[in-house]
Design an enzyme around this catalytic site. Structure first.
Site, PDB file in Angstrom:
ATOM      1  CE  LYS A  31       0.292   3.535   4.793  1.00 26.11           C
ATOM      2  NZ  LYS A  31       0.034   3.624   6.203  1.00 26.11           N
ATOM      3  CD  GLU A  50      -3.043   5.399   6.665  1.00 27.53           C
ATOM      4  OE1 GLU A  50      -3.029   5.474   5.423  1.00 27.53           O
ATOM      5  OE2 GLU A  50      -2.099   4.915   7.324  1.00 27.53           O
ATOM      6  CG  ASN A  93      -1.698   1.252   1.412  1.00 26.50           C
ATOM      7  OD1 ASN A  93      -1.856   2.020   0.464  1.00 26.50           O
ATOM      8  ND2 ASN A  93      -2.207   1.479   2.612  1.00 26.50           N
ATOM      9  CG  HIS A 139      -5.905   1.695   4.971  1.00 23.67           C
ATOM     10  ND1 HIS A 139      -5.476   2.647   5.871  1.00 23.67           N
ATOM     11  CD2 HIS A 139      -4.888   0.824   4.812  1.00 23.67           C
ATOM     12  CE1 HIS A 139      -4.232   2.355   6.233  1.00 23.67           C
ATOM     13  NE2 HIS A 139      -3.852   1.255   5.609  1.00 23.67           N
ATOM     14  N   GLY A 188       2.033   1.919  10.734  1.00 24.33           N
ATOM     15  CA  GLY A 188       2.953   3.047  10.618  1.00 24.33           C
ATOM     16  C   GLY A 188       3.584   3.438  11.951  1.00 24.33           C
ATOM     17  CD  GLU A 218      -3.635  -2.829   7.164  1.00 20.61           C
ATOM     18  OE1 GLU A 218      -2.536  -3.103   6.665  1.00 20.61           O
ATOM     19  OE2 GLU A 218      -4.171  -1.727   7.038  1.00 20.61           O
ATOM     20  CB  SER A 265       4.938  -2.181  11.886  1.00 22.72           C
ATOM     21  OG  SER A 265       4.423  -0.884  12.180  1.00 22.72           O
TER      22      SER A 265
HETATM   23  C1  PEP Z   1      -0.839  -0.024   5.846  1.00 22.58           C
HETATM   24  O1  PEP Z   1      -0.793   1.114   5.421  1.00 22.58           O
HETATM   25  O2  PEP Z   1      -1.785  -0.757   5.500  1.00 22.58           O
HETATM   26  C2  PEP Z   1       0.225  -0.495   6.731  1.00 22.58           C
HETATM   27  C3  PEP Z   1       0.124  -1.690   7.259  1.00 22.58           C
HETATM   28  O3  PEP Z   1       1.262   0.370   6.950  1.00 22.58           O
HETATM   29  P1  PEP Z   1       2.688   0.018   7.663  1.00 22.58           P
HETATM   30  O4  PEP Z   1       3.185  -1.263   7.042  1.00 22.58           O
HETATM   31  O5  PEP Z   1       3.555   1.188   7.325  1.00 22.58           O
HETATM   32  O6  PEP Z   1       2.419  -0.134   9.104  1.00 22.58           O
END
Ligand code: PEP
Length: 248
Positions: free
Chosen positions: A11, A96, A9, A94, A172, A166, A212
């Protein structure tokens, strides 16, 4: 039985030029054909990546879609428009988007139906926030999300969906759920899917962990029995890191 699926992803990162550079490098490095791989890019980069990955097995997806077919929805993009630019996948729900853009389980359910109608493969994100985890209600929250999102989705369509678990507190932040915590929730999601559909359908649905994921923890996460893949944010921006994850 389920093919591992590693998704990146991006973003709101990478110009078109930077996306081309990524594609040239990643195409050269990618050798595994026993793992599904896709990159989820900002809209303008999608047709560029589709062209650059056209003779490869690397998929390209979007990060959002509107649920209506067309209309006066300034700034939005429909599933048929995504199809037209070559997107094969789309992330919906997601955290976000839930946090900053008012996405709800109801809108995710409508988006899921819109994508399936256009034969675009959905990646549906679910996950609890830190307060919910600390309050011990993470399974209740995720169950509510899964039941709402899959409302009215047929068995035939359900098997086309990838679920990405997630935990919001791990996105992040550098703070990963332990492989056991992630596996337990992915197993719980499969149990809910078994309850909504049946064992056979639940066994066919791909469930990813996201939060992460990095080259140094990918192998351990991918070794867990209920985890079929990873949704990778930050580490998917660098082709060298992303290929290490794909090669877990
Ligand atoms: C994500 O944006 O779905 C995500 C898991 O980000 P990160 O791997 O940076 O934690």
């Amino acid at each position: 039985m389920r093919t591992p699926f590693i998704a990146g992803n991006w973003k709101m990162y990478k110009t078109i030029a930077a996306s081309r550079e990524f594609a040239i490098k990643f195409r050269e490095l990618h050798r595994r054909n026993d793992v599904k791989v896709a990159v989820f890019a900002p809209y303008p980069q999608i047709p560029v990546l589709v062209e650059m990955f056209k003779d490869t097995s690397i998929g390209v997806g979007a990060q959002n879609v509107h649920f209506e077919k067309e209309g006066a929805f300034t700034g939005e993009i429909s599933a048929s428009m995504l199809k037209e630019i070559g997107a094969q996948y789309c992330i919906i729900g997601h955290s976000e988007r839930r946090q900053y853009f008012g996405e709800t389980d109801k809108s995710v359910n409508l988006k899921l139906k819109a994508l399936l109608a256009e034969n675009i493969l959905p990646v549906v994100c679910v996950g609890e926030n830190l307060d919910e985890r600390e309050g011990g209600i993470e399974e209740k929250i995720v169950e509510m999300q899964i039941r709402a999102v899959f409302e009215g989705i047929s068995m035939n369509d359900a098997i086309k969906v990838t679920v990405a678990y997630e935990p919001v507190w791990a996105i992040g932040t550098g703070r990963t759920a332990s492989p056991e915590q992630a596996d337990k929730m992915c197993g719980y999601i499969r149990k809910i899917l078994r309850d909504i559909y049946n064992k056979d359908i639940a066994e066919q649905i791909t469930i990813q962990y996201g939060g992460s994921v990095k080259p140094d923890n990918a192998a351990e996460i991918m070794s867990m029995p209920e985890i079929d893949g990873a949704l990778v944010g930050g580490a998917s921006l660098d082709p060298l890191k992303f290929i290490e994850i794909v090669n877990f």
